[in-house]
Design an enzyme around this catalytic site. Structure first.
Site, PDB file in Angstrom:
ATOM      1  CG  ASP A   1      -3.575  -8.808   0.599  1.00 56.01           C
ATOM      2  OD1 ASP A   1      -2.857  -9.351  -0.261  1.00 56.01           O
ATOM      3  OD2 ASP A   1      -4.496  -8.029   0.305  1.00 56.01           O
TER       4      ASP A   1
ATOM      5  CD  GLU B   1      -3.025  -4.820  -4.826  1.00 54.73           C
ATOM      6  OE1 GLU B   1      -2.552  -4.711  -3.679  1.00 54.73           O
ATOM      7  OE2 GLU B   1      -2.783  -5.775  -5.575  1.00 54.73           O
TER       8      GLU B   1
END
Length: 720
Positions: A281, A490
């Site tokens: 990621d 997020e």
């Protein structure tokens, strides 16, 4: 395929190999912000990335304000430019381009944007998930994009977590069915086909259960819980054919996801049999050094991650990974065999995706994006995602001639129905949303034949003129109160409490105090606490994130043009610390520990009524290797046609490891006319009766089992 990969690999230099393992953000090859004039790529930078650094992958949208969505024509031009430079390389290895198309082709203008995953799960309709996958893949591919960073196969069992809405909810079986259905639609039998694309399972593994609820923070998950709750969805995604996996940005039991050899190699490769490639990621290999302090230097971080099992690094802003990994190989710190292994996996996926076929057919744009039939499917998905949670005294549906006051911060915005990863990363730039789509207020206004007034402001802090709303309420029959969350994803979505903002609570209390009937409509990615409000109003609709057609879908349900059939894919907490999921252990309801959510998993009302009866098993006893068939009758006992989802739960009565009170093992959604009954049949396999035993192996233990549907229970036993 294997021979092609071996032949190509044998001709590659170390630099070309490490380049294939390197993925950079579009900004690395972009012209400076504000200087593009519609031409986003700096050709010198692109040639440096591909010809000099041999970069194998690029991701993300062009660098504009907010990295926003682009037209099909722009995307096609960008991809042609990127692959044109790749064609100039010695070996002509194509670039694989990645994008977050998590509820449609989110970065393509005018794409069909579906309900987010939490709302797709609320449909309990895998056929809609297949259709979402098909439409998303087609609209990505017509844009020239091949690789979708979806679906999220984490399960969402921490309601504070700001990425909860990207999951298919708290249940393993539901997430498995919906996630694999999306993969089936997106990839088909051949993801190199011009209307298909490859998927990426996110985020392996345990990302969705942070102990403090904040994004990218530690989870503490034992091996048994990992294998029972968090691995099965990924195993199913692998079996469904997803060829790539993105790795957990956080850590589990003190080991960051990008350093976890046990998870990335022993379990993922040796146990689950994953053959594709893993991608890091965003910047997470560097973070092993900068954040996690697992490595003493960035170079050591690269070594740790590659040796743990990371095949491709989302660097994303420079070539540091490339430079450091070449040094590590030349110094003998990383064996060339590990590089060859990673690159072989990447090349195999590129071959499978048809990237080496430059003359492959391309879909015509004018017949691919925003098709009428696609928008109709999306509208149906939105309708089936909406949950009618309360309807006291049949306060709903509303009469179309009624006078309605619409108020609240989520009443007149499209962004709040879509959430993050919509047109922009955070999804919060309302000015970019398509003007032909309707907000809740606009949809109510369009359907109504009576007076509809909006009192609002779109601030979640203090933007509603409460005095004006109270004054206006006197002139209306009913208040539709729209509360919830602004868009986020997020870490930007981290919160300290599930409580609503005080300004929203004040507005709700003022509306209730008018004495007018209040219908509460909530939107957002998490179950914000609404208990005190819900107990005082006659109607509650839970919208979560129903996508671009959400306004119309909610209005359809408010006025009875659609009979609601959505069900909760999570347990809706009564209070801020009510985190207990539906499949709780016996001790969690023993004596004073009463399981008492505001709305349970699977809850969802209809404007008609259904009854289940005649639950029975085909046998009283089976062996541990046998299937067992369960039958039940469901009947529409009301006055309207409607859909009902029949949920089948299983309980292992006594076992060597404590078992949940019940676990969902099967479900079917059916449509019935008034008075119509249908007999349903379910087959339970040994896997459905199994659990992770004392020795961490999956077993079926002899003993008694209960099957539960509705208010009925049937019993059977398993012998050796």
């Amino acid at each position: 395929m294997e021979n092609k990969v071996k032949k190509l690999l044998a001709t590659m230099t170390l630099e070309e190999k490490v380049g294939q393992m390197t993925q950079v953000d579009f900004s690395v090859v972009a012209v400076p912000e504000g200087q593009n004039d519609g031409n986003f790529i700096d050709h010198a930078k692109l040639e440096d990335a591909i010809l000099i650094h041999h970069v194998g992958s690029i991701l993300n949208t062009p660098v504009t304000p907010n990295n926003k969505a682009q037209s099909v024509e722009t995307w096609r031009q960008l991809m042609q430019t990127v692959q044109g430079v790749a064609e100039k390389t010695r070996l002509k290895i194509p670039v694989i381009y990645g994008i977050d198309g998590i509820h449609g082709a989110t970065y393509t203008k005018n794409a069909v944007l579906f309900p987010q995953a939490i709302s797709m799960a609320a449909t309990f309709n895998p056929e809609l998930s297949v259709k979402e996958g098909e439409i998303t893949a087609r609209e990505l591919r017509v844009s020239g994009l091949q690789w979708n960073f979806a679906p999220v196969m984490d399960i969402g069992r921490q309601p504070l977590w700001p990425r909860l809405w990207e999951t298919y909810g708290e249940d393993v079986h539901l997430a498995t069915v919906l996630g694999t259905s999306f993969i089936k639609g997106h990839q088909g039998d051949d993801f190199s086909a011009p209307n298909k694309g490859l998927t990426c399972l996110k985020h392996y593994v345990g990302y969705g259960f942070p102990i403090n609820g904040r994004d990218r923070t530690p989870a503490w998950i034992g091996d048994r819980m990992l294998r029972e709750y968090f691995l099965p969805t990924f195993e199913a995604g692998i079996k469904a054919g997803s060829p790539t996996i993105m790795v957990n940005s956080a850590e589990v039991d003190g080991i960051p996801g990008h350093a976890n050899y046990h998870y990335l190699t022993t379990i993922l490769r040796d146990e689950l049999g994953f053959k594709g490639f893993t991608v890091s990621d965003w910047g997470d290999i560097k973070r092993l050094y900068t954040r996690d302090k697992l490595a003493a230097t960035e170079k050591e971080a690269v070594k740790i991650a590659v040796m743990a099992g990371i095949d491709m690094s989302m660097v994303p802003f420079d070539f540091s990974f490339y430079d450091l990994l070449i040094e590590l190989v030349n110094e003998g710190e990383v064996p060339l065999s590990r590089i060859d292994e990673a690159v072989s996996r990447i090349l195999a996926v590129k071959y499978q995706a048809g990237l080496f076929e430059p003359n492959a057919p391309v879909l015509p744009a004018e017949k691919t994006v925003q098709l009428a039939e696609d928008m109709a499917i999306n509208r149906q998905a939105a309708r089936e995602s909406i949950i009618l949670a309360k309807n006291a005294n049949n306060s709903l549906p509303l009469k179309k001639e009624s006078s309605i006051l619409v108020t609240g911060p989520t009443a007149n915005l499209l962004s709040v129905m879509n959430g993050g990863w919509t047109i922009t990363w955070q999804g919060d730039d309302e000015s970019l949303y398509p003007q032909d789509k309707l907000t809740i207020f606009e949809a109510i206004q369009k359907k109504s034949t009576g007076k509809v007034t909006y009192v609002g402001g779109t601030s979640f802090d203090d933007g509603i003129d409460i005095k004006k709303a109270v004054k206006e309420a006197k002139n209306h029959d009913t208040i539709v109160l729209c509360l919830g969350e602004k868009p986020y994803t997020e870490t930007a979505g981290n919160i300290d409490s599930l409580n609503l903002d005080q300004a929203q609570i004040n507005l709700a209390n003022a509306m209730i105090a008018t004495g007018k009937p209040v219908i509460l409509v909530t939107l957002g990615g998490r179950p914000r606490i609404i208990t005190a409000i819900a107990e005082q109003v006659p109607g509650v609709i839970l919208g979560f994130l129903p996508g671009m057609e959400g306004g119309i879908a909610i209005a359809d349900i408010l006025y009875g043009d659609y009979n609601p059939d959505g069900k909760l894919p999570i347990t809706y907490p009564r209070d801020t610390n009510g985190f207990t999921p539906y499949d709780y252990k016996p001790m969690e309801s023993f004596e004073e520990n009463i399981f008492n959510p505001l709305y349970p998993f699977g809850h969802g009302l209809s404007y008609t009524t259904f009854e289940t009866s005649g639950l029975k098993t085909e046998k009283d006893k089976i062996t541990s290797g046998e299937n067992i068939t369960v039958t039940v009758t469901v009947k529409n006992t009301g006055l309207l046609k409607g859909k009902e989802t029949v949920l089948l739960y299983v309980n292992d009565v006594a076992a060597s490891v404590t078992r949940p009170n019940k676990q969902l093992k099967a479900f079917k959604k059916i449509e019935l006319n008034p008075g119509q009954a249908e007999n349903l049949s379910f087959t339970l396999t040994p896997h459905d009766l199994s659990f992770i035993g004392v020795d961490l192996k999956r077993i079926v233990e002899p003993g008694g089992f209960k099957v539960m549907v509705g208010n009925e229970t049937a019993n059977f036993s398993v012998t050796k």
